[in-house]
Scaffold this motif. Structure first.
Motif, short mmCIF file in Angstrom:
data_model
loop_
_atom_site.label_atom_id
_atom_site.label_comp_id
_atom_site.label_asym_id
_atom_site.label_seq_id
_atom_site.Cartn_x
_atom_site.Cartn_y
_atom_site.Cartn_z
N ARG A 54 0.84 -1.22 0.00
CA ARG A 54 0.00 0.00 0.00
C ARG A 54 0.86 1.26 0.00
O ARG A 54 0.59 2.22 -0.71
CB ARG A 54 -0.90 0.03 1.24
CG ARG A 54 -2.16 -0.76 1.07
CD ARG A 54 -3.13 -0.51 2.22
NE ARG A 54 -3.95 -1.68 2.43
CZ ARG A 54 -4.95 -2.03 1.62
NH1 ARG A 54 -5.25 -1.31 0.57
NH2 ARG A 54 -5.63 -3.14 1.85
N ALA A 91 -5.21 -10.65 -6.90
CA ALA A 91 -6.24 -9.60 -6.76
C ALA A 91 -5.91 -8.71 -5.55
O ALA A 91 -6.07 -7.49 -5.59
CB ALA A 91 -7.62 -10.24 -6.62
N GLU A 95 -5.11 -4.70 -5.57
CA GLU A 95 -5.92 -3.77 -4.78
C GLU A 95 -5.02 -2.91 -3.87
O GLU A 95 -5.18 -1.71 -3.79
CB GLU A 95 -6.94 -4.58 -3.96
CG GLU A 95 -7.93 -3.76 -3.12
CD GLU A 95 -7.41 -3.47 -1.72
OE1 GLU A 95 -7.59 -2.32 -1.28
OE2 GLU A 95 -6.83 -4.37 -1.10
N ARG A 96 -4.04 -3.54 -3.21
CA ARG A 96 -3.19 -2.78 -2.28
C ARG A 96 -2.29 -1.79 -3.04
O ARG A 96 -2.12 -0.66 -2.62
CB ARG A 96 -2.33 -3.72 -1.43
CG ARG A 96 -3.10 -4.41 -0.32
CD ARG A 96 -2.18 -5.23 0.58
NE ARG A 96 -1.58 -6.34 -0.11
CZ ARG A 96 -2.19 -7.52 -0.32
NH1 ARG A 96 -3.40 -7.73 0.13
NH2 ARG A 96 -1.57 -8.48 -0.98
N ASP A 98 -2.84 -0.54 -6.03
CA ASP A 98 -3.78 0.44 -6.60
C ASP A 98 -3.14 1.28 -7.72
O ASP A 98 -3.29 2.50 -7.76
CB ASP A 98 -4.29 1.35 -5.46
CG ASP A 98 -5.54 2.11 -5.88
OD1 ASP A 98 -6.16 1.73 -6.89
OD2 ASP A 98 -5.89 3.11 -5.20
N THR A 129 -3.87 -7.76 -16.38
CA THR A 129 -3.62 -7.09 -15.09
C THR A 129 -2.15 -7.21 -14.69
O THR A 129 -1.64 -6.43 -13.91
CB THR A 129 -4.51 -7.70 -13.99
OG1 THR A 129 -4.36 -9.11 -14.02
CG2 THR A 129 -5.96 -7.33 -14.19
#
Ligand SMILES: NC(=O)c1ccc[n+]([C@@H]2O[C@H](COP(=O)([O-])OP(=O)(O)OC[C@H]3O[C@@H](n4cnc5c(N)ncnc54)[C@H](OP(=O)(O)O)[C@@H]3O)[C@@H](O)[C@H]2O)c1
Length: 285
Positions: A54, A91, A95-96, A98, A129
Motif C-alpha cells: 500500500r 487480486a 488492490e493494495r 492500486d 492485469t
C-alpha cells in the motif's frame, strides 16, 4: 535515467530500481519511493511479504510520475501458491498497490504448489492485469521442473547476486533460456567487506565515484537488473548516478574475480519447504 533491458515478452525493464525489503514503516516506505521516482528511478521492487504494497502504491501516486511510466514488481508468497489462492493473492496485490496493473509478478520462493500458482499468473497476463511473470530464488533444478510445464516462460529470475556471489551455475542457464537475472543483495546487503575490496576501491577512485556506485555500475555492465534498497535520500540519488561513467574491461575483470563459492544468505531447502508454504505474513492495513 537508467538504461533498460528487453524481456523475452518484448517489454522493457529498467536496469536499476529501488528495493523496499525491510522498509516496514509505511511513511518511510512512501517517502523513499517518492524520493526515488523524483531522482529518476522507474522501477520499484516490493513483495506481499514486505507488507508495504500500500505504501509503495501511495508513494508512486504522490510522486506525480504517471504509474504507466513506473515498472512495478511484486511477489507472491508460497502460502498463496496453488491456483485458487494465487488468483486471490494477485487480486489482493492489485488492490493494495492500486496502480491499475503489475508490471512484473514473481513467485518469491520455489516451494509449495509452484505449478498451480504459475497457471494463475499466466491467466493474469492473459487478462492484462499483470504484464510479465517470473520467479525468484529459483535454482536450475527448480527451473527445470517449471519450464516444461509453463505456457509462458519466466522473464526474470531474481536471486542473490553481487561480486562476492555470481551464481556460477545459474547465470549460463538463464542466458540460454532468455531469462533476465535480477540481483537482490546487489550491494551484498551493504557489506563493508565487499565495499572495501581493492578492485572496487581502486575503480571508485579512478572514476571519482563511490564503492557503491562502482558495484552498481558493474551490475549494469554485466547485463543484470539491480534493486539496491535505501531509505536515505542522498543514497537513493547517488545509487542511480551510475550512467555517466564506464568501467574498463580490466576493472570489470578485477571485480569479476572477487566471486566466492557460496552465497551470503543460506537457508536449507527442507526448512524453506517446511515453513514458507505455511507461514503467511499479515498484510498491513
Ligand atoms: N527476492 C528475494 O528473496 C529478496 C531477498 C532480499 C532482497 N530482495 C530485494 O532486493 C532489495 C535489495 O536487497 P537488500 O536491501 O537486502 O540489500 P542491498 O540493496 O544490497 O543493501 C542495502 C543496504 O545498503 C545500504 N546502502 C544503500 N545505498 C547505499 C549507499 N549509496 N551508500 C551506503 N550504503 C548504502 C542500505 O542502507 P541505507 O538504507 O541507509 O541507505 C542498506 O543497509 C530488497 O530491498 C528487495 O527489494 C529480494
Amino acid at each position: 535515467m537508467t538504461t533498460s533491458l528487453t524481456l523475452s515478452n518484448g517489454r522493457r525493464m529498467p536496469q536499476l530500481g529501488l528495493g523496499v525489503y525491510l522498509v516496514s514503516d509505511p511513511a518511510v516506505c512512501e517517502s523513499s519511493v517518492t524520493s526515488a521516482l523524483g531522482a529518476g528511478y522507474r522501477l520499484v521492487d516490493t513483495a506481499f511479504a514486505y507488507r508495504n504494497e500500500r505504501a509503495v502504491g501511495r508513494g508512486i501516486r504522490a510522486s506525480g510520475v504517471p504509474s504507466e511510466e513506473v515498472f512495478l514488481t511484486t511477489k507472491l508468497w508460497p502460502s498463496d501458491y496453488g491456483y485458487d489462492k494465487a488468483r486471490s493473492a494477485i487480486a489482493g496485490s492489485l488492490e493494495r498497490l492500486d496502480c491499475g496493473h503489475i508490471d512484473l509478478l514473481l513467485q518469491h520462493q520455489p516451494v509449495g504448489d509452484v505449478l498451480g500458482a504459475w497457471r494463475a499468473m499466466e491467466e493474469a497476463v492473459d487478462a492484462g492485469t499483470v504484464r510479465a511473470i517470473g520467479v525468484s530464488n529459483f535454482r536450475v533444478d527448480d527451473l527445470e521442473k517449471l519450464l516444461p510445464k509453463a505456457r509462458i516462460t519466466p522473464t526474470v529470475d531474481q536471486v542473490e547476486l553481487h561480486p562476492h556471489w555470481q551464481q556460477p551455475e545459474l547465470l549460463p542457464y538463464l542466458g540460454r533460456h532468455g531469462i533476465v537475472a535480477e540481483a537482490w543483495y546487489p550491494l551484498g546487503h551493504g557489506s563493508a567487506k565487499l565495499l572495501n575490496e581493492p578492485p572496487v576501491v581502486v575503480a571508485a577512485s579512478a572514476h571519482g565515484k563511490s564503492a557503491v556506485q562502482v558495484i552498481l555500475r558493474w551490475h549494469v555492465q554485466r547485463g543484470f537488473v539491480a534493486i539496491p534498497k535505501s531509505t536515505d535520500p542522498a543514497h537513493i540519488a547517488a545509487n542511480i548516478d551510475v550512467f555517466d561513467f564506464e568501467l574498463t574491461e580490466a576493472e570489470m575483470a578485477g571485480i569479476d574475480a572477487l566471486g566466492k563459492d557460496k552465497p551470503m544468505f543460506r537457508m536449507p531447502r527442507w526448512l524453506m519447504s517446511a515453513v514458507m508454504p505455511l507461514a503467511r505474513p499479515r498484510p498491513l492495513p
